[in-house]
Design an enzyme around this catalytic site. Sequence first.
Site, PDB file in Angstrom:
ATOM      1  N   ASP A   1       3.141   2.266  -9.349  1.00 55.72           N
ATOM      2  CA  ASP A   1       2.526   3.065  -8.087  1.00 55.72           C
ATOM      3  C   ASP A   1       2.411   4.617  -8.473  1.00 55.72           C
ATOM      4  O   ASP A   1       3.141   4.994  -9.415  1.00 55.72           O
ATOM      5  CB  ASP A   1       3.428   3.069  -6.713  1.00 55.72           C
ATOM      6  CG  ASP A   1       2.616   3.727  -5.456  1.00 55.72           C
ATOM      7  OD1 ASP A   1       3.417   4.202  -4.686  1.00 55.72           O
ATOM      8  OD2 ASP A   1       1.335   3.857  -5.601  1.00 55.72           O
ATOM      9  N   ASN A   2       1.590   5.430  -7.774  1.00 54.18           N
ATOM     10  CA  ASN A   2       1.586   6.981  -8.078  1.00 54.18           C
ATOM     11  C   ASN A   2       1.288   7.605  -9.478  1.00 54.18           C
ATOM     12  O   ASN A   2       1.675   8.415  -9.860  1.00 54.18           O
ATOM     13  CB  ASN A   2       2.921   7.437  -7.778  1.00 54.18           C
ATOM     14  CG  ASN A   2       3.515   7.128  -6.336  1.00 54.18           C
ATOM     15  OD1 ASN A   2       4.509   6.236  -6.269  1.00 54.18           O
ATOM     16  ND2 ASN A   2       2.626   7.276  -5.337  1.00 54.18           N
TER      17      ASN A   2
ATOM     18  N   ASP B   1       8.194   2.015  -8.587  1.00 52.79           N
ATOM     19  CA  ASP B   1       7.664   3.025  -7.486  1.00 52.79           C
ATOM     20  C   ASP B   1       8.984   3.733  -7.252  1.00 52.79           C
ATOM     21  O   ASP B   1       9.244   4.219  -6.225  1.00 52.79           O
ATOM     22  CB  ASP B   1       7.440   2.190  -6.213  1.00 52.79           C
ATOM     23  CG  ASP B   1       6.805   2.942  -5.012  1.00 52.79           C
ATOM     24  OD1 ASP B   1       7.081   2.544  -3.986  1.00 52.79           O
ATOM     25  OD2 ASP B   1       6.469   4.109  -5.307  1.00 52.79           O
TER      26      ASP B   1
ATOM     27  N   GLU C   1      -0.875   7.273  -0.020  1.00 54.77           N
ATOM     28  CA  GLU C   1      -0.793   6.505   1.066  1.00 54.77           C
ATOM     29  C   GLU C   1      -1.156   7.557   2.297  1.00 54.77           C
ATOM     30  O   GLU C   1      -0.535   8.718   2.198  1.00 54.77           O
ATOM     31  CB  GLU C   1       0.609   6.074   1.149  1.00 54.77           C
ATOM     32  CG  GLU C   1       1.813   7.144   1.024  1.00 54.77           C
ATOM     33  CD  GLU C   1       2.264   6.899  -0.542  1.00 54.77           C
ATOM     34  OE1 GLU C   1       1.399   6.652  -1.493  1.00 54.77           O
ATOM     35  OE2 GLU C   1       3.491   7.503  -0.838  1.00 54.77           O
TER      36      GLU C   1
ATOM     37  N   LYS D   1       9.361   9.281 -10.856  1.00 57.43           N
ATOM     38  CA  LYS D   1       8.331   9.151 -11.764  1.00 57.43           C
ATOM     39  C   LYS D   1       8.543   9.282 -13.215  1.00 57.43           C
ATOM     40  O   LYS D   1       7.795   8.799 -14.086  1.00 57.43           O
ATOM     41  CB  LYS D   1       6.870  10.037 -11.145  1.00 57.43           C
ATOM     42  CG  LYS D   1       6.804   9.873  -9.799  1.00 57.43           C
ATOM     43  CD  LYS D   1       6.706   8.234  -9.284  1.00 57.43           C
ATOM     44  CE  LYS D   1       6.648   7.968  -7.712  1.00 57.43           C
ATOM     45  NZ  LYS D   1       7.320   6.865  -7.410  1.00 57.43           N
TER      46      LYS D   1
HETATM   47  O1  LIG Z   1       9.005   9.945  -5.321  1.00 56.47           O
HETATM   48  C1  LIG Z   1       8.548   8.827  -4.898  1.00 56.47           C
HETATM   49  N1  LIG Z   1       9.014   7.683  -5.023  1.00 56.47           N
HETATM   50  C2  LIG Z   1      10.540   7.964  -5.582  1.00 56.47           C
HETATM   51  C3  LIG Z   1      11.728   8.265  -4.628  1.00 56.47           C
HETATM   52  C4  LIG Z   1      12.936   8.124  -5.264  1.00 56.47           C
HETATM   53  O2  LIG Z   1      13.211   6.787  -6.039  1.00 56.47           O
HETATM   54  C5  LIG Z   1      14.479   6.983  -6.613  1.00 56.47           C
HETATM   55  N2  LIG Z   1      14.887   5.581  -6.927  1.00 56.47           N
HETATM   56  C6  LIG Z   1      14.586   4.631  -6.122  1.00 56.47           C
HETATM   57  C7  LIG Z   1      15.250   3.462  -6.921  1.00 56.47           C
HETATM   58  C8  LIG Z   1      15.758   4.110  -8.147  1.00 56.47           C
HETATM   59  C9  LIG Z   1      16.661   3.364  -9.290  1.00 56.47           C
HETATM   60  N3  LIG Z   1      17.159   4.308 -10.087  1.00 56.47           N
HETATM   61  C10 LIG Z   1      16.582   5.522 -10.112  1.00 56.47           C
HETATM   62  C11 LIG Z   1      16.210   6.151  -8.976  1.00 56.47           C
HETATM   63  C12 LIG Z   1      15.577   5.418  -8.214  1.00 56.47           C
HETATM   64  C13 LIG Z   1       6.923   9.140  -4.459  1.00 56.47           C
HETATM   65  C14 LIG Z   1       6.728  10.422  -3.920  1.00 56.47           C
HETATM   66  C15 LIG Z   1       5.479  10.309  -3.383  1.00 56.47           C
HETATM   67  C16 LIG Z   1       5.079  11.827  -2.882  1.00 56.47           C
HETATM   68  C17 LIG Z   1       3.575  12.068  -3.054  1.00 56.47           C
HETATM   69  C18 LIG Z   1       3.220  13.351  -2.535  1.00 56.47           C
HETATM   70  C19 LIG Z   1       3.712  14.118  -2.113  1.00 56.47           C
HETATM   71  F1  LIG Z   1       3.415  15.251  -1.745  1.00 56.47           F
HETATM   72  C20 LIG Z   1       5.037  13.807  -2.180  1.00 56.47           C
HETATM   73  C21 LIG Z   1       5.788  12.688  -2.525  1.00 56.47           C
HETATM   74  C22 LIG Z   1       4.815   9.193  -2.912  1.00 56.47           C
HETATM   75  C23 LIG Z   1       4.983   7.907  -3.670  1.00 56.47           C
HETATM   76  O3  LIG Z   1       4.431   6.730  -3.350  1.00 56.47           O
HETATM   77  C24 LIG Z   1       6.562   7.988  -4.090  1.00 56.47           C
HETATM   78  O4  LIG Z   1       6.854   6.579  -4.503  1.00 56.47           O
HETATM   79 MG   LIG Z   2       5.081   5.506  -4.300  1.00 52.04          MG
END
Ligand SMILES: O=C(NCCCOCn1ccc2cnccc21)c1cc(-c2ccc(F)cc2)cc(O)c1O
Ligand SMILES: [Mg+2]
Length: 214
Positions: A169-170, A141, A199, A144
């Site tokens: 997810d996603n 999650d 969500e 992406k």
């Molecule tokens: O971007 C999303 N999640 C990621 C966060 C950064 O994560 C960075 N991150 C966290 C540990 C980690 C470890 N290593 C590298 C990067 C690492 C994410 C985005 C959306 C979304 C859907 C539609 C929209 F219009 C805008 C956003 C929905 C979701 O459910 C998501 O999960």
């Molecule tokens: Mg997500």
Amino acid sequence: TQSTRPQRILGAVQQNATRGDPRSVVRAIDQYCRNQEWAMNVGDEKGCILDSVVSEVNPATVLELGTYCGYSTVRIASLLPPHAKLITLEFNPEFAVIARQVIAWAGLEDKIQLVEGASGDLIPKMKEQFGVETFDLVFLDHWKDRYLPDTKLMEECGLLRKGSVLLADNVICPGTPDYLEFVRSSPRYESQYFKSHLEYTKVEDGLEKSVFLG
Ligand SMILES: O=C(NCCCOCn1ccc2cnccc21)c1cc(-c2ccc(F)cc2)cc(O)c1O
Ligand SMILES: [Mg+2]
């Protein structure tokens, strides 16, 4: 000074959830994000699919990539058997600060280890630094475009065993096209798509469950 969205989510938990009651923490975040302001938690609809996969796998070791405010961390950990462990990786220190407090409010500190850093750096250190053999369940999650490289990295590091389950997810929104193509075409994975919605919205999204065949 202006609060951040994660700070406001923590506030909603502290005002509306009962200490030591993980399900009330999950409910408080969902109500806040559905009624006040959207946030990128896996949410209640996809969360039910997550619950069913966690219950089916009944994992002793879980890796979560992407903690954010700890919503799915708490949701997963609340379903784990007594001595099971969940390691969750978060890249953003501000998110980590909030997530630790959400996890503490839920009373799940003993089951959860939150590690700050990048998956590409931390995954190769899992065995030596965190005493992990293999993961029974991985919840993807995070960024992406990291789902595929990190899946290959987990394989290379021997962190997956025959039967390990990846839940992503996603896979539709924002989308992970290279990851989907890989797990759906590789003979070493058995994949299944669970259609749902992004969500707190009516936009299509879904979870992809992929079993590593070894
Ligand atoms: O971007 C999303 N999640 C990621 C966060 C950064 O994560 C960075 N991150 C966290 C540990 C980690 C470890 N290593 C590298 C990067 C690492 C994410 C985005 C959306 C979304 C859907 C539609 C929209 F219009 C805008 C956003 C929905 C979701 O459910 C998501 O999960
Ligand atoms: Mg997500």
